[in-house]
Design an enzyme around this catalytic site. Structure first.
Site, mmCIF file in Angstrom:
data_model
loop_
_atom_site.group_PDB
_atom_site.id
_atom_site.type_symbol
_atom_site.label_atom_id
_atom_site.label_comp_id
_atom_site.label_asym_id
_atom_site.label_seq_id
_atom_site.Cartn_x
_atom_site.Cartn_y
_atom_site.Cartn_z
ATOM 1 N N GLU A 147 -7.339 -0.476 -0.991
ATOM 2 C CA GLU A 147 -6.595 -0.368 0.212
ATOM 3 C C GLU A 147 -7.157 0.872 1.047
ATOM 4 O O GLU A 147 -6.953 0.901 2.204
ATOM 5 C CB GLU A 147 -5.122 -0.308 -0.148
ATOM 6 N N HIS A 161 -3.930 -9.609 -1.921
ATOM 7 C CA HIS A 161 -4.731 -8.357 -1.441
ATOM 8 C C HIS A 161 -5.589 -8.550 -0.179
ATOM 9 O O HIS A 161 -6.490 -9.586 -0.349
ATOM 10 C CB HIS A 161 -5.431 -7.516 -2.545
ATOM 11 N N PHE A 191 -2.011 4.886 2.894
ATOM 12 C CA PHE A 191 -1.972 3.331 2.671
ATOM 13 C C PHE A 191 -1.197 2.566 3.539
ATOM 14 O O PHE A 191 -0.313 3.019 4.421
ATOM 15 C CB PHE A 191 -1.594 3.292 1.125
ATOM 16 N N HIS A 224 -3.490 -10.721 -6.062
ATOM 17 C CA HIS A 224 -3.581 -9.477 -6.483
ATOM 18 C C HIS A 224 -2.328 -9.144 -7.404
ATOM 19 O O HIS A 224 -2.812 -8.249 -8.420
ATOM 20 C CB HIS A 224 -3.688 -8.636 -5.506
ATOM 21 N N ARG A 251 0.566 -5.581 2.874
ATOM 22 C CA ARG A 251 -0.365 -6.528 2.483
ATOM 23 C C ARG A 251 -0.313 -7.857 2.718
ATOM 24 O O ARG A 251 -0.942 -8.643 3.164
ATOM 25 C CB ARG A 251 -0.631 -6.404 0.890
ATOM 26 N N LEU A 269 -11.823 -6.593 -6.303
ATOM 27 C CA LEU A 269 -11.177 -5.851 -5.221
ATOM 28 C C LEU A 269 -11.864 -4.479 -4.551
ATOM 29 O O LEU A 269 -12.586 -3.757 -5.380
ATOM 30 C CB LEU A 269 -9.600 -5.191 -5.811
ATOM 31 N N ARG A 321 4.936 -5.791 -2.577
ATOM 32 C CA ARG A 321 4.722 -4.445 -3.094
ATOM 33 C C ARG A 321 3.932 -3.572 -2.124
ATOM 34 O O ARG A 321 3.053 -4.194 -1.509
ATOM 35 C CB ARG A 321 3.994 -4.397 -4.505
ATOM 36 N N GLN A 361 1.566 -11.591 -4.675
ATOM 37 C CA GLN A 361 0.764 -10.589 -3.594
ATOM 38 C C GLN A 361 -0.748 -10.968 -3.469
ATOM 39 O O GLN A 361 -1.269 -11.401 -4.576
ATOM 40 C CB GLN A 361 1.156 -9.267 -3.778
#
Lengths: 602, 243
Positions: free
Chosen positions: A270, A257, A141, A369, A301, A267, A405, A255
């Site tokens: 990731e 994404h 990730f 996100h 991100r 979404l 995050r 955040q």
């Protein structure tokens, strides 16, 4: 109110996603009576939508050998841009492997290590060793030094939630679904429970407990385009803010994404980039290596999202009726991989875009996100400012994520925080007596009943709840998004203030009787606007860039003045939040370079 | 595609106003590109009738909230594109489940009861040791369990099932698939015979009359026919051998 309708338990958990259920399990398995409230049946919680995975430093796969909690800690702190609480981060990285393994025992079908050699999309050859066969597999990730993200094919959140809920069913924990806590019952010192609205009937009931836990997730739906489920409206944060004494931490840390599909905003995981997918521009050029030669598509991100928008601003976006976007290219990963480890992506593309992503490019752009901010708690999950109140998961700011995050840290956080906070709640419930002042409960219920009655009476007011809400969504998206400026934020604050005033003047167009969606929306909107003002005002005052908070007029991180956490409270009767700050706890890793995302963007 | 004017005929009933009997109500809406029933129903609520009740959560076909009868066929509204439907669209709540109002039904309580009846959790005497590494599992087996675990409890198979429509105590395809998931999981220490005692009945695996609408309808395409066959075979054997 009728006292016969009061519902009493030792522990009241608001929210039945992974964090809430894990808290409930911990408290119930230590002998306490627990009630979980949820807007929807637990297995429909937004936790189920997490596709990607859960970070834990098991070091089971070739690209993760040598991993340990120290490296996970370092990645998390860097990812947070030094905004996180390092004591919390340390606790978290040590417990994440335990959480993953316990979920395995509870039935999660984690994908497992298959020994043998294989070639990664970038040409690197790796060999999974036979002695690791059958251990939990891990994928890459963004923003991580090792492959650390445990996953179950394409549906990690789904299987985690189902396994977690199976334990809730096994323990016989009471769940009241289609219920919304619309106010906390509290006297400014202690919390005694919540006033709860039945979304089945539109009726009110008090729920009383020794300890109340907010685990209601984020507020993504306040933004016009979000990957979040439609129930993510920040309801738990809003009722905590309404107490006037509980601060929300770092609400400006929002955040985005990198890969929401266009236009639906759904979404795609990731894992697409972690597994080797590329981002392409309108010339089909892979542009991320130009900006991030080392991490490329798998920088954190905030960084990838920023470069994407920057690249589109430079004119390299693909034009569409829904505005510019970029392409996500998975084609080189091959059908076999896409249709197992990324099957959810394949299905989403087929259902919502009508394309086959084995052969075609996926239109994506950064999409709201996750909320790093939330109800400020200490390391035990105890809310600041109000005893007997706790928070866990995305609804909380305890504060693992600081200003950004890492992917895979949210599922892990929900479960680890659930274990930790649940333990603390159980300890407290063991010692504490059940108390509640009768008149306080009656007054709290009466205040909410009066709001409902006024809306149903339709005697005054003129504003349309859906119109106000749409304006709020547009304002946040336009001015409190990935790139922020003082001017835009000032405008956002002014607009949101006006909307907040107007939200006091809503008039229902329907009767508001029974399970009436217009009534429910009207009850929620003022609280959402208070949250929106906390976000915008926090962002306006923070004259630096850190993690996901990027100010074009202040593009540098400023540790001298801003290595601190924003705390927003809402004094009774005010029309704006009061903003305060506290230092960020640095215990192990002093502020330094993240190794990616060099600012400013030129 | 020429722009169409869609006519929606939607079931209406609010239990809070029982004096207004259940009825079908018509709405009209101009179709936009890639319009789903999620988009259409929200527009109807915001623009025409704010009291219209329906359920969506993820709007991405993973949470199972929005099952309804779409022109008579159970399915997920969020992933149904209006372009795949005629210009007259009838929407009804799923049968079998208790009505909350309009298109909203109570699947949550129904499935909780089902999972309690099936004892749908891992039965084991093993204590969890936080210091031990995980037990190993072959990846192929993990994938097989995952396949069955993919059910999103949307209720479409239940609504489409003739037996479930006739008898309230039938476990349905969702229930039998859930049992299949635990039957193949070695972490669950129940013997097939212990499971036979739960589902080896008329309300369970032997109640299915084999019409297989569930298999046709499952929105996440779980091979329910195979899963039912697996459970029947194992249960017949457990019933015969007592093991």
């Amino acid at each position: 109110m009728k006292w016969s309708e009061a519902h009493i338990s030792d522990v009241l958990v608001i929210g039945a996603g992974l964090a809430g259920e894990r808290v409930a399990i911990e408290a119930a398995s230590r002998g306490h009576t627990v009630t979980i409230l949820s807007l929807v049946p637990p297995r429909r919680s937004h936790s189920t939508a997490a596709q990607g995975g859960m970070q834990a430093s098991l070091g089971n796969v070739a690209m993760g050998y040598g991993d340990n909690p120290d490296i996970h800690f370092e990645d998390t702190v860097k990812g947070s841009d030094w905004g996180c609480d390092q004591e919390v981060a340390r606790l978290f990285v040590e417990l994440a492997p335990v959480a993953v393994r316990q979920m395995a025992q509870w039935g999660v079908p984690w994908s497992r290590v298959v020994p043998g050699k294989r070639t990664l999309p970038d040409g690197v050859e790796v060999e999974e060793l036979p002695e690791k066969a059958g251990l939990i597999a891990q994928r890459q990730f963004g923003g991580t030094a090792k492959w650390r993200t445990c996953f179950a094919s394409d549906g990690t959140g789904h299987v985690l939630q189902y396994a977690m809920d199976s334990v809730v069913v096994k323990l016989g924990i009471t769940v009241h679904d289609r219920c919304e806590a619309i106010a906390l019952i509290q006297d400014g010192q202690e919390c005694y429970g919540a006033v709860v609205l039945s979304l089945r009937t539109g009726e009110l009931r008090p729920y009383l407990a020794k300890a109340t836990v907010i685990a209601t997730g984020g507020y993504g739906r306040m933004y016009g385009v979000s990957t979040n489920a439609v129930i993510n409206e920040g309801t738990g944060m809003a009722i905590a803010l309404d107490t006037g004494v509980v601060p929300l931490g770092n609400m400006e840390a929002v955040q985005f994404h990198p890969t929401g599909i266009v236009p639906a905003g759904i979404l795609v995981t990731e894992g697409c980039r972690g597994d080797g997918g590329y981002l392409l521009d309108k010339n089909l050029h892979r542009f991320m290596p130009d900006y991030e030669p080392v991490k490329k598509e798998v920088a954190s991100r905030d960084v990838v999202s920023r470069w994407m928008v920057h690249h589109m601003h430079k004119g390299f976006g693909v034009e569409s009726p829904y505005g510019p976007h970029l392409w996500l290219d998975l084609r080189h990963l091959g059908e076999a991989h896409i249709c197992t480890n990324l099957r959810e992506v394949y299905t989403i593309c087929a259902n919502f875009l009508g394309i086959n992503c084995v052969q075609e490019l996926i239109p994506v752009r950064p999409t709201q996100h996750y909320s790093m901010g939330g109800v400020r708690t200490n390391i035990h999950g105890e809310a600041v400012g109000l005893k007997r109140l706790y928070a866990a998961g995305e609804a909380a700011c305890w504060d693992l994520h600081g200003f950004n995050r890492l992917g895979g840290n949210s599922l892990a956080e929900t479960i680890v925080a659930g274990m930790v906070v649940g333990g603390k709640v159980a300890e407290f419930a063991q010692e504490a007596p059940l108390i509640f002042p009768f008149s306080l409960v009656e007054e709290a219920v009466a205040a909410q009943a009066a709001r409902i009655e006024a809306l149903r009476r339709r005697a005054s007011g003129s504003e349309n709840v859906f119109e106000l809400r749409k304006k709020m969504e547009e304002t946040l998206l336009e001015h409190v998004g990935i790139f922020r400026t003082g001017e835009g934020l000032e405008q956002a604050v002014a607009t949101l203030k006006e909307l907040y005033q107007r939200s006091q003047d809503i008039r229902l167009r329907s009767s508001g009787l029974g399970p009436n969606p217009e009534l429910f929306a009207a009850l929620r909107l003022p609280g959402m606007l208070r949250l929106a003002l906390c976000i915008a005002q926090g962002a306006l005052l923070r004259t630096e860039s850190r993690g996901s908070h990027y100010r074009e007029d202040y593009p540098q991180r400023d540790d001298v003045n801003w290595l601190k956490r924003t705390l927003a409270t809402w004094p009774a009767g005010a029309d704006m939040p009061a903003i305060d700050y506290e230092p960020v706890k640095i215990t192990e890793l002093p502020p330094g370079d993240r190794g990616y995302g060099t600012m400013p963007i030129k | 595609m020429a722009e169409r004017l869609l006519t929606f005929s939607i079931f209406r009933y609010n239990p809070a106003t029982p004096e207004i009997p259940p009825r079908m109500q018509e709405f009209q809406l101009d179709e936009t590109p890639n319009m789903t029933l999620f988009i259409a129903l929200n527009r109807l609520r915001e623009e025409q009738d704010p009291s219209l009740m329906f359920d969506f959560v993820c709007r991405a076909a993973v949470c199972g909230s929005c099952g309804m009868l779409i022109n008579g066929r159970p399915g997920l509204a969020c992933k149904t594109l209006t372009q795949d439907l005629p210009d007259r669209i009838t929407l009804m709540p799923l049968p079998v489940f208790k009505l909350v109002g309009d298109l909203s039904v109570d699947t949550g309580v129904w499935f909780r009861q089902l999972n309690e009846n099936l004892e749908a959790w891992i039965h084991t005497d093993k204590e969890f040791d936080p210091r031990s590494p995980e037990e190993r599992m072959d990846n192929t087996l993990a994938q097989e369990i995952y396949e069955a675990e993919r059910c999103i409890e949307c209720g479409s198979c239940i609504a489409a099932c003739a037996t479930a429509n006739m008898r309230a105590d039938f476990l349905g395809a969702a229930g039998l698939n859930r049992i299949a998931r635990f039957l193949i999981d070695p972490r669950d220490e129940r013997s097939p015979y212990q499971i036979f005692e739960v589902v080896g009945t008329d309300e369970g695996v032997f109640g299915c009359i084999g019409l297989m609408a569930c298999d046709d309808i499952c929105p996440v395409e779980i091979p329910l026919q195979q899963q039912l066959a697996l459970v029947r075979r194992k249960m017949a054997w457990a019933g015969l051998t007592g093991k």
